[in-house]
Write a protein that holds these residues in place. Structure first.
Motif, PDB file in Angstrom:
ATOM      1  N   GLY A   1       0.782  -1.234   0.000  1.00 60.58           N
ATOM      2  CA  GLY A   1       0.000   0.000   0.000  1.00 60.58           C
ATOM      3  C   GLY A   1       0.808   1.275   0.000  1.00 60.58           C
ATOM      4  O   GLY A   1       0.320   2.329   0.433  1.00 60.58           O
ATOM      5  N   VAL A   2       2.039   1.235  -0.485  1.00 58.45           N
ATOM      6  CA  VAL A   2       2.864   2.440  -0.552  1.00 58.45           C
ATOM      7  C   VAL A   2       2.245   3.445  -1.529  1.00 58.45           C
ATOM      8  O   VAL A   2       1.792   3.080  -2.615  1.00 58.45           O
ATOM      9  CB  VAL A   2       4.295   2.089  -1.014  1.00 58.45           C
ATOM     10  N   THR A   3       2.215   4.712  -1.127  1.00 56.22           N
ATOM     11  CA  THR A   3       1.762   5.796  -1.997  1.00 56.22           C
ATOM     12  C   THR A   3       2.974   6.431  -2.667  1.00 56.22           C
ATOM     13  O   THR A   3       3.944   6.787  -1.999  1.00 56.22           O
ATOM     14  CB  THR A   3       1.008   6.871  -1.197  1.00 56.22           C
ATOM     15  N   VAL A   4       2.924   6.570  -4.002  1.00 54.87           N
ATOM     16  CA  VAL A   4       4.043   7.133  -4.753  1.00 54.87           C
ATOM     17  C   VAL A   4       3.613   8.430  -5.427  1.00 54.87           C
ATOM     18  O   VAL A   4       2.685   8.442  -6.233  1.00 54.87           O
ATOM     19  CB  VAL A   4       4.554   6.145  -5.824  1.00 54.87           C
ATOM     20  N   ASP A   5       4.269   9.531  -5.055  1.00 52.68           N
ATOM     21  CA  ASP A   5       4.083  10.806  -5.747  1.00 52.68           C
ATOM     22  C   ASP A   5       5.103  10.893  -6.870  1.00 52.68           C
ATOM     23  O   ASP A   5       6.275  10.555  -6.678  1.00 52.68           O
ATOM     24  CB  ASP A   5       4.308  11.991  -4.796  1.00 52.68           C
ATOM     25  N   VAL A   6       4.675  11.347  -8.051  1.00 53.60           N
ATOM     26  CA  VAL A   6       5.581  11.519  -9.181  1.00 53.60           C
ATOM     27  C   VAL A   6       5.595  12.991  -9.567  1.00 53.60           C
ATOM     28  O   VAL A   6       4.546  13.580  -9.838  1.00 53.60           O
ATOM     29  CB  VAL A   6       5.153  10.667 -10.391  1.00 53.60           C
ATOM     30  N   ILE A   7       6.777  13.594  -9.561  1.00 50.32           N
ATOM     31  CA  ILE A   7       6.924  14.983  -9.971  1.00 50.32           C
ATOM     32  C   ILE A   7       7.923  15.050 -11.118  1.00 50.32           C
ATOM     33  O   ILE A   7       8.889  14.290 -11.154  1.00 50.32           O
ATOM     34  CB  ILE A   7       7.380  15.888  -8.797  1.00 50.32           C
ATOM     35  N   SER A   8       7.666  15.953 -12.065  1.00 48.79           N
ATOM     36  CA  SER A   8       8.504  16.059 -13.249  1.00 48.79           C
ATOM     37  C   SER A   8       9.232  17.393 -13.246  1.00 48.79           C
ATOM     38  O   SER A   8       8.631  18.442 -13.001  1.00 48.79           O
ATOM     39  CB  SER A   8       7.642  15.933 -14.511  1.00 48.79           C
ATOM     40  N   SER A   9      10.526  17.343 -13.514  1.00 46.39           N
ATOM     41  CA  SER A   9      11.321  18.567 -13.578  1.00 46.39           C
ATOM     42  C   SER A   9      12.550  18.320 -14.439  1.00 46.39           C
ATOM     43  O   SER A   9      13.192  17.273 -14.339  1.00 46.39           O
ATOM     44  CB  SER A   9      11.753  19.012 -12.178  1.00 46.39           C
ATOM     45  N   LEU A  10      12.881  19.302 -15.278  1.00 44.86           N
ATOM     46  CA  LEU A  10      14.069  19.210 -16.121  1.00 44.86           C
ATOM     47  C   LEU A  10      15.290  19.866 -15.478  1.00 44.86           C
ATOM     48  O   LEU A  10      16.387  19.782 -16.013  1.00 44.86           O
ATOM     49  CB  LEU A  10      13.800  19.860 -17.484  1.00 44.86           C
ATOM     50  N   SER A  11      15.101  20.514 -14.344  1.00 39.20           N
ATOM     51  CA  SER A  11      16.208  21.200 -13.684  1.00 39.20           C
ATOM     52  C   SER A  11      16.981  20.242 -12.789  1.00 39.20           C
ATOM     53  O   SER A  11      16.430  19.270 -12.265  1.00 39.20           O
ATOM     54  CB  SER A  11      15.688  22.380 -12.853  1.00 39.20           C
ATOM     55  N   ALA A  12      18.247  20.531 -12.597  1.00 38.98           N
ATOM     56  CA  ALA A  12      19.089  19.690 -11.744  1.00 38.98           C
ATOM     57  C   ALA A  12      18.643  19.825 -10.287  1.00 38.98           C
ATOM     58  O   ALA A  12      18.376  20.939  -9.819  1.00 38.98           O
ATOM     59  CB  ALA A  12      20.542  20.098 -11.886  1.00 38.98           C
ATOM     60  N   PRO A  13      18.528  18.735  -9.564  1.00 38.96           N
ATOM     61  CA  PRO A  13      18.080  18.807  -8.163  1.00 38.96           C
ATOM     62  C   PRO A  13      19.172  19.376  -7.263  1.00 38.96           C
ATOM     63  O   PRO A  13      20.360  19.309  -7.576  1.00 38.96           O
ATOM     64  CB  PRO A  13      17.791  17.352  -7.818  1.00 38.96           C
ATOM     65  N   ASN A  14      18.760  19.928  -6.135  1.00 37.94           N
ATOM     66  CA  ASN A  14      19.716  20.389  -5.134  1.00 37.94           C
ATOM     67  C   ASN A  14      19.385  19.753  -3.792  1.00 37.94           C
ATOM     68  O   ASN A  14      18.380  19.056  -3.649  1.00 37.94           O
ATOM     69  CB  ASN A  14      19.712  21.917  -5.033  1.00 37.94           C
ATOM     70  N   GLY A  15      20.230  20.001  -2.823  1.00 37.45           N
ATOM     71  CA  GLY A  15      20.120  19.336  -1.537  1.00 37.45           C
ATOM     72  C   GLY A  15      18.892  19.675  -0.737  1.00 37.45           C
ATOM     73  O   GLY A  15      18.593  18.994   0.240  1.00 37.45           O
ATOM     74  N   THR A  16      18.160  20.722  -1.114  1.00 41.76           N
ATOM     75  CA  THR A  16      16.965  21.100  -0.362  1.00 41.76           C
ATOM     76  C   THR A  16      15.677  20.580  -1.002  1.00 41.76           C
ATOM     77  O   THR A  16      14.607  20.717  -0.420  1.00 41.76           O
ATOM     78  CB  THR A  16      16.874  22.634  -0.251  1.00 41.76           C
ATOM     79  N   ASP A  17      15.772  20.005  -2.199  1.00 44.45           N
ATOM     80  CA  ASP A  17      14.574  19.470  -2.861  1.00 44.45           C
ATOM     81  C   ASP A  17      14.093  18.221  -2.132  1.00 44.45           C
ATOM     82  O   ASP A  17      14.889  17.397  -1.673  1.00 44.45           O
ATOM     83  CB  ASP A  17      14.876  19.131  -4.318  1.00 44.45           C
ATOM     84  N   ASN A  18      12.771  18.086  -2.071  1.00 42.43           N
ATOM     85  CA  ASN A  18      12.163  16.980  -1.336  1.00 42.43           C
ATOM     86  C   ASN A  18      11.821  15.842  -2.293  1.00 42.43           C
ATOM     87  O   ASN A  18      10.830  15.914  -3.020  1.00 42.43           O
ATOM     88  CB  ASN A  18      10.908  17.458  -0.604  1.00 42.43           C
ATOM     89  N   PHE A  19      12.636  14.797  -2.321  1.00 46.63           N
ATOM     90  CA  PHE A  19      12.335  13.599  -3.089  1.00 46.63           C
ATOM     91  C   PHE A  19      13.159  12.433  -2.544  1.00 46.63           C
ATOM     92  O   PHE A  19      14.173  12.629  -1.875  1.00 46.63           O
ATOM     93  CB  PHE A  19      12.622  13.805  -4.581  1.00 46.63           C
ATOM     94  N   ASP A  20      12.688  11.231  -2.836  1.00 44.40           N
ATOM     95  CA  ASP A  20      13.371  10.018  -2.380  1.00 44.40           C
ATOM     96  C   ASP A  20      14.125   9.334  -3.509  1.00 44.40           C
ATOM     97  O   ASP A  20      15.155   8.698  -3.275  1.00 44.40           O
ATOM     98  CB  ASP A  20      12.356   9.033  -1.791  1.00 44.40           C
ATOM     99  N   VAL A  21      13.586   9.440  -4.733  1.00 45.69           N
ATOM    100  CA  VAL A  21      14.179   8.782  -5.894  1.00 45.69           C
ATOM    101  C   VAL A  21      14.282   9.784  -7.039  1.00 45.69           C
ATOM    102  O   VAL A  21      13.338  10.542  -7.290  1.00 45.69           O
ATOM    103  CB  VAL A  21      13.339   7.570  -6.355  1.00 45.69           C
ATOM    104  N   LEU A  22      15.427   9.798  -7.712  1.00 50.51           N
ATOM    105  CA  LEU A  22      15.580  10.575  -8.938  1.00 50.51           C
ATOM    106  C   LEU A  22      15.672   9.599 -10.100  1.00 50.51           C
ATOM    107  O   LEU A  22      16.503   8.697 -10.101  1.00 50.51           O
ATOM    108  CB  LEU A  22      16.845  11.434  -8.891  1.00 50.51           C
ATOM    109  N   LEU A  23      14.794   9.794 -11.085  1.00 50.25           N
ATOM    110  CA  LEU A  23      14.783   8.987 -12.297  1.00 50.25           C
ATOM    111  C   LEU A  23      15.132   9.902 -13.460  1.00 50.25           C
ATOM    112  O   LEU A  23      14.418  10.855 -13.741  1.00 50.25           O
ATOM    113  CB  LEU A  23      13.400   8.356 -12.496  1.00 50.25           C
ATOM    114  N   THR A  24      16.258   9.621 -14.142  1.00 51.77           N
ATOM    115  CA  THR A  24      16.746  10.584 -15.125  1.00 51.77           C
ATOM    116  C   THR A  24      17.573   9.905 -16.205  1.00 51.77           C
ATOM    117  O   THR A  24      18.007   8.755 -16.067  1.00 51.77           O
ATOM    118  CB  THR A  24      17.586  11.670 -14.428  1.00 51.77           C
TER     119      THR A  24
END
Length: 303
Positions: A126-149
């Motif tokens: 029952g895990v809930t997965v949020d998917v967010i899309s962004s073309l910008s490079a992530p930084n240390g303050t961005d909130n995410f668990d997995v980067l798919l790129t």
């Protein structure tokens, strides 16, 4: 009769971490225990098996053949045990069954990832997965668990999975492609996708073709906008094979014979160390790797 020894789960966990890090020092930091404790755990395991698991060379630790066999066999089941135990703790935090996946691959997410997320959620209880899309490079303050790129770099600590080596194909509706070869490129418009300006030149080089040898067609911002046009019209589209694999399997698209070429790009998934749910993130990356492999195998088997 000699008393049967019990296998220590803590010792197995310490060994798996050493196998991943190739270092007792790094493993001890990851586990939050002393180096001497890790060494004791390894000694317990080697005594249990009556065989060496590691060959120590200075600060580096290299697996023996026996050690590699054992690590490969137990690493993933151990992760499952630890994840399940953590998820079932009554005092665990409220968002323990929540994962944030950030991706720069919007079409891949639309065609492959999102349609299959229900399977992952059910597999993980029952895990809930949020998917967010962004073309910008992530930084240390961005909130995410997995980067798919495919094209972004990640500088912070993370575990990496190589999920797909991109293959390009030229596709069209079956009535547009049937019975035709690469000569179709001269008379049938090829759609351009402006968000991936590299695709067409890369594919042409791989096919040893020149721009003058194809008929150019309409332009779309993204592949997910171009897909309805190519499935319903008399046009062709050069695209990553995996994003059209399901449409090919359904018979809505067909690959132009002889049009496959590697792009040299690789889809990668990163489970970031600072993520709120590292166990679920690693489980997701393993699941995604299996999904990509199965998607391409199913499409190949259906041809």
């Amino acid at each position: 009769m000699a008393e049967e020894k019990d296998l220590s789960l803590n010792a197995v966990r310490a060994f798996v971490q050493v196998a991943r890090d190739s270092s007792v020092t790094r493993a001890s930091k990851a586990l939050g225990i002393t180096q001497s404790s890790v060494s004791r755990h390894l000694a317990v395991l080697e005594d249990y098996f009556g065989a060496k698991l590691l060959e120590r060379r200075g600060r580096q630790s290299r697996l023996t053949d026996f050690g590699r066999l054992f690590a490969d066999a137990v690493a993933e089941p151990l992760d499952t045990i630890l994840f399940t135990a953590k998820r079932m703790r009554r005092n665990d935090r409220k968002d323990a069954n929540h994962l944030v996946v950030r991706t720069s691959l919007s079409t891949f997410a639309y065609t492959v990832l999102i349609p299959n997320l229900r399977d992952f959620s059910q597999e993980m209880g029952g895990v809930t997965v949020d998917v967010i899309s962004s073309l910008s490079a992530p930084n240390g303050t961005d909130n995410f668990d997995v980067l798919l790129t495919r094209d972004l770099t990640l500088t912070e600590p993370a575990d990496r999975w190589d999920v797909y080596d991109e293959q390009l194909v030229c596709v069209g509706a079956p009535d547009c492609v049937a019975g035709r070869g690469l000569d179709a490129l001269r008379t049938t418009p090829v759609i351009a996708v402006t968000s991936r300006p590299d695709i067409l030149p890369t594919w042409l080089r791989g096919m040893d073709l020149k721009t003058s040898e194809i008929k150019t067609g309409a332009r779309y911002d993204h592949h997910y906008l171009a897909l309805p046009a190519v499935t319903t019209g008399q046009t062709l589209l050069v695209t990553p094979h995996i994003v059209v694999a399901d449409l090919i399997k359904q018979g809505l698209l067909q690959v132009l014979p002889g049009s496959r070429a590697p792009s040299g790009m690789q889809y990668r998934a990163y489970a970031v160390d600072r993520g709120g749910n590292p166990d679920i993130a690693r489980a997701f990356c393993r699941w995604l790797t299996r999904l990509c492999r199965k998607t391409m195998e199913d499409e190949s088997g259906g041809r």
